[in-house]
Design an enzyme around this catalytic site. Structure first.
Site, PDB file in Angstrom:
ATOM      1  N   ARG A 230       0.821  -1.221   0.000  1.00 11.72           N
ATOM      2  CA  ARG A 230       0.000   0.000   0.000  1.00 11.72           C
ATOM      3  C   ARG A 230       0.850   1.265   0.000  1.00 11.72           C
ATOM      4  NH1 ARG A 230      -5.382  -1.790   2.189  1.00 11.72           N
ATOM      5  NH2 ARG A 230      -6.125   0.324   2.266  1.00 11.72           N
TER       6      ARG A 230
ATOM      7  N   TYR B  23       0.760   4.267  -2.476  1.00 11.06           N
ATOM      8  CA  TYR B  23      -0.348   5.213  -2.278  1.00 11.06           C
ATOM      9  C   TYR B  23      -0.131   6.021  -0.996  1.00 11.06           C
ATOM     10  CZ  TYR B  23      -5.265   6.772  -1.964  1.00 11.06           C
ATOM     11  OH  TYR B  23      -6.423   7.521  -1.892  1.00 11.06           O
TER      12      TYR B  23
ATOM     13  N   ASN C 114     -18.112  -3.440  -4.539  1.00  9.21           N
ATOM     14  CA  ASN C 114     -17.970  -4.900  -4.639  1.00  9.21           C
ATOM     15  C   ASN C 114     -19.137  -5.617  -3.976  1.00  9.21           C
ATOM     16  OD1 ASN C 114     -15.531  -4.863  -5.948  1.00  9.21           O
ATOM     17  ND2 ASN C 114     -14.372  -5.906  -4.355  1.00  9.21           N
TER      18      ASN C 114
HETATM   19  P1  NAD Z   1     -11.088   7.468  -8.976  1.00  7.38           P
HETATM   20  O1  NAD Z   1     -10.095   6.387  -9.254  1.00  7.38           O
HETATM   21  O2  NAD Z   1     -12.505   7.234  -9.354  1.00  7.38           O
HETATM   22  O3  NAD Z   1     -10.641   8.853  -9.631  1.00  7.38           O
HETATM   23  C1  NAD Z   1      -9.313   9.199  -9.861  1.00  7.38           C
HETATM   24  C2  NAD Z   1      -9.234   9.846 -11.229  1.00  7.38           C
HETATM   25  O4  NAD Z   1      -7.864  10.244 -11.466  1.00  7.38           O
HETATM   26  C3  NAD Z   1      -9.609   8.884 -12.353  1.00  7.38           C
HETATM   27  O5  NAD Z   1     -10.498   9.497 -13.249  1.00  7.38           O
HETATM   28  C4  NAD Z   1      -8.274   8.578 -13.022  1.00  7.38           C
HETATM   29  O6  NAD Z   1      -8.408   8.241 -14.382  1.00  7.38           O
HETATM   30  C5  NAD Z   1      -7.514   9.877 -12.789  1.00  7.38           C
HETATM   31  N1  NAD Z   1      -6.059   9.705 -12.854  1.00  7.38           N
HETATM   32  C6  NAD Z   1      -5.301   8.765 -12.223  1.00  7.38           C
HETATM   33  N2  NAD Z   1      -4.000   8.922 -12.541  1.00  7.38           N
HETATM   34  C7  NAD Z   1      -3.932   9.998 -13.376  1.00  7.38           C
HETATM   35  C8  NAD Z   1      -2.883  10.652 -14.039  1.00  7.38           C
HETATM   36  N3  NAD Z   1      -1.602  10.257 -13.910  1.00  7.38           N
HETATM   37  N4  NAD Z   1      -3.172  11.720 -14.835  1.00  7.38           N
HETATM   38  C9  NAD Z   1      -4.462  12.143 -14.996  1.00  7.38           C
HETATM   39  N5  NAD Z   1      -5.502  11.539 -14.389  1.00  7.38           N
HETATM   40  C10 NAD Z   1      -5.239  10.486 -13.575  1.00  7.38           C
HETATM   41  O7  NAD Z   1     -10.978   7.765  -7.404  1.00  7.38           O
HETATM   42  P2  NAD Z   1     -11.827   8.740  -6.474  1.00  7.38           P
HETATM   43  O8  NAD Z   1     -12.478   7.925  -5.427  1.00  7.38           O
HETATM   44  O9  NAD Z   1     -12.640   9.655  -7.297  1.00  7.38           O
HETATM   45  O10 NAD Z   1     -10.659   9.552  -5.766  1.00  7.38           O
HETATM   46  C11 NAD Z   1     -10.296  10.867  -6.198  1.00  7.38           C
HETATM   47  C12 NAD Z   1      -9.177  11.403  -5.313  1.00  7.38           C
HETATM   48  O11 NAD Z   1      -9.608  11.432  -3.954  1.00  7.38           O
HETATM   49  C13 NAD Z   1      -7.902  10.555  -5.355  1.00  7.38           C
HETATM   50  O12 NAD Z   1      -6.786  11.416  -5.311  1.00  7.38           O
HETATM   51  C14 NAD Z   1      -7.973   9.761  -4.084  1.00  7.38           C
HETATM   52  O13 NAD Z   1      -6.700   9.406  -3.607  1.00  7.38           O
HETATM   53  C15 NAD Z   1      -8.684  10.714  -3.146  1.00  7.38           C
HETATM   54  N6  NAD Z   1      -9.394   9.993  -2.092  1.00  7.38           N
HETATM   55  C16 NAD Z   1     -10.547   9.321  -2.349  1.00  7.38           C
HETATM   56  C17 NAD Z   1     -11.179   8.630  -1.332  1.00  7.38           C
HETATM   57  C18 NAD Z   1     -12.478   7.900  -1.555  1.00  7.38           C
HETATM   58  O14 NAD Z   1     -12.935   7.230  -0.631  1.00  7.38           O
HETATM   59  N7  NAD Z   1     -13.136   7.973  -2.684  1.00  7.38           N
HETATM   60  C19 NAD Z   1     -10.614   8.588  -0.054  1.00  7.38           C
HETATM   61  C20 NAD Z   1      -9.404   9.253   0.153  1.00  7.38           C
HETATM   62  C21 NAD Z   1      -8.818   9.982  -0.851  1.00  7.38           C
HETATM   63  N1  UDP Z   2     -12.723  -5.423   1.497  1.00  7.70           N
HETATM   64  C1  UDP Z   2     -13.304  -6.687   1.573  1.00  7.70           C
HETATM   65  N2  UDP Z   2     -13.812  -7.214   0.432  1.00  7.70           N
HETATM   66  C2  UDP Z   2     -13.794  -6.574  -0.763  1.00  7.70           C
HETATM   67  C3  UDP Z   2     -13.198  -5.280  -0.831  1.00  7.70           C
HETATM   68  C4  UDP Z   2     -12.664  -4.746   0.331  1.00  7.70           C
HETATM   69  O1  UDP Z   2     -13.351  -7.298   2.640  1.00  7.70           O
HETATM   70  O2  UDP Z   2     -14.299  -7.130  -1.747  1.00  7.70           O
HETATM   71  C5  UDP Z   2     -12.205  -4.810   2.742  1.00  7.70           C
HETATM   72  C6  UDP Z   2     -10.752  -4.351   2.665  1.00  7.70           C
HETATM   73  O3  UDP Z   2      -9.883  -5.417   2.981  1.00  7.70           O
HETATM   74  C7  UDP Z   2     -10.726  -3.252   3.699  1.00  7.70           C
HETATM   75  C8  UDP Z   2     -12.134  -2.635   3.614  1.00  7.70           C
HETATM   76  O4  UDP Z   2     -12.952  -3.640   3.005  1.00  7.70           O
HETATM   77  O5  UDP Z   2     -10.536  -3.764   4.981  1.00  7.70           O
HETATM   78  C9  UDP Z   2     -12.189  -1.346   2.799  1.00  7.70           C
HETATM   79  O6  UDP Z   2     -11.597  -1.614   1.556  1.00  7.70           O
HETATM   80  P1  UDP Z   2     -11.586  -0.565   0.358  1.00  7.70           P
HETATM   81  O7  UDP Z   2     -10.764  -1.165  -0.735  1.00  7.70           O
HETATM   82  O8  UDP Z   2     -12.960  -0.143   0.050  1.00  7.70           O
HETATM   83  O9  UDP Z   2     -10.874   0.728   0.965  1.00  7.70           O
HETATM   84  P2  UDP Z   2      -9.568   0.943   1.874  1.00  7.70           P
HETATM   85  O10 UDP Z   2      -8.928  -0.365   2.190  1.00  7.70           O
HETATM   86  O11 UDP Z   2      -8.699   1.804   1.032  1.00  7.70           O
HETATM   87  O12 UDP Z   2     -10.098   1.609   3.082  1.00  7.70           O
END
Ligand code: NAD
Ligand code: UDP
Length: 317
Positions: free
Chosen positions: A146, A149, A194
């Protein structure tokens, strides 16, 4: 009347990015420029936005970004967020988080623009304290699967604060906790999409480990309001600030809830745990309340029901 702002949204075709672009177009008289390379999304999310004359889409990788337009604000969201997507090409994930972020900070510097960073609760790694406050430094494995990230996002935060101190850039760093809702990609791989898809197909619900690990899930529309309100705070406010829900639930209880809400015949299937999976996650939201008077509104059942409706349509069931 105030003049139109030029706002750049990187990752604007993604799950959160497309909601953000829509809200910025709806709420204000802005020009939105969206940059995305569809690494973890497709055109579906932005097709409705393309009809708006104030919306411009540029298909580009933020790592190779070149701009010849002037910008007032940047929201930096580009980065795959689902573990399966960010672990698919971990080197690329680090590049996006570091080189992409540097490119955006340089653009902010050149334009004297305000810049928002979509940081993450993963900054805290597998936290030893709960709930997690912004002053907690975290417990992150620097060499695990991980880390591309987690450490990439930590480095991005470092860059934001160094640009702020060294060049006086106006920054807004927001640590987003697990957010879900309609428009998540069918192959997103995160837990709520999922489980809903598996439940609607009456397939086994895949729980990694025993399902005792916890998360706190925020509905997407609540989060987007918080992001925009935070971006519009006065310049002295930089964050980092937590945004999310503090309604904590175990993954096993989440699976049971989704089976009930979908009236599914699915059974729980316990698979091997994934490495470095955080055991608990719950934000302390005191700062969000204090700074922007924000708290989430949509409860988990209502948010999941809206997401179930979305996937029912998507899957034709
Ligand atoms: P997502 O994967 O749906 O969106 C990410 C977008 O970034 C996608 O459209 C992807 O094509 C684009 N992208 C990736 N790499 C790129 C690159 N090199 N150049 C241009 N575009 C690129 O994810 P999301 O859930 O919409 O997340 C958006 C942001 O929020 C991310 O930075 C993520 O780390 C952050 N974030 C999201 C969550 C969540 O729960 N959804 C939680 C924490 C942080
Ligand atoms: N997880 C799971 N089954 C799935 C997908 C995710 O049990 O099919 C679990 C995963 O191991 C984690 C939690 O659900 O403990 C949240 O996972 P997700 O990928 O949504 O987000 P993150 O781990 O980044 O919080």
């Amino acid at each position: 009347m105030s003049s139109k702002l030029n706002i750049l949204v990187t990752g604007g075709a993604g799950f959160l990015g497309s909601y953000l672009c829509q809200k910025l177009l709806d709420q204000r008289n802005n020009n939105i420029i969206c940059i995305d390379n569809f690494y973890s999304s497709d055109k579906d999310n932005i097709i409705p936005l393309m009809k708006n004359k104030n919306f411009t889409f540029i298909e580009q990788d933020v790592c190779n970004f070149k701009a010849d337009f002037s910008i007032d604000q940047i929201y930096n969201l580009a980065c795959p967020a689902s573990p399966i997507h960010y672990q698919y090409d971990p080197v690329k994930t680090v590049q996006t988080n570091v080189i992409g972020c540097l490119n955006m900070l340089e653009l902010a510097k050149k334009n004297n623009a305000k810049i928002f960073q979509a940081s993450t609760s993963e900054i805290y790694g597998d936290p030893k304290i709960t709930p997690q406050s912004e002053n907690y430094w975290g417990n992150v494995n620097p060499i695990g699967i991980r880390s591309c990230y987690d450490e990439g996002k930590r480095c991005a935060e470092t860059l934001f604060f160094d640009y702020h101190r060294q060049y006086d850039i106006n920054i807004k760093v927001c640590r987003i906790f697990n957010t879900y809702g309609p428009r998540m990609h069918q192959n997103d791989g995160r837990v709520i999409s999922n489980f809903i898809i598996q439940a609607l197909k009456n397939e086994p619900i895949t729980i990694y480990g025993q399902g005792l690990q916890t998360r706190s899930f925020c509905y997407v529309e609540d989060l987007i309001i918080g992001i925009i309100d935070f971006m519009n705070t006065e310049n002295s406010i930089t964050g980092p600030i937590n945004l999310g829900s503090d309604d904590e639930i175990s993954i096993k209880d989440l699976a049971i809830k989704i089976i009930q809400l979908t009236n599914s015949k699915s059974k729980l299937q316990f698979l091997d745990p994934v490495s470095d999976d955080p055991t608990q996650r719950k934000p302390n939201l005191t700062l969000a309340k204090k700074i922007i008077n924000w708290s989430f509104d949509v409860n988990l059942d209502n948010g999941i029901n809206a997401t179930i409706d979305f996937f029912k349509q998507k899957l034709n069931c």
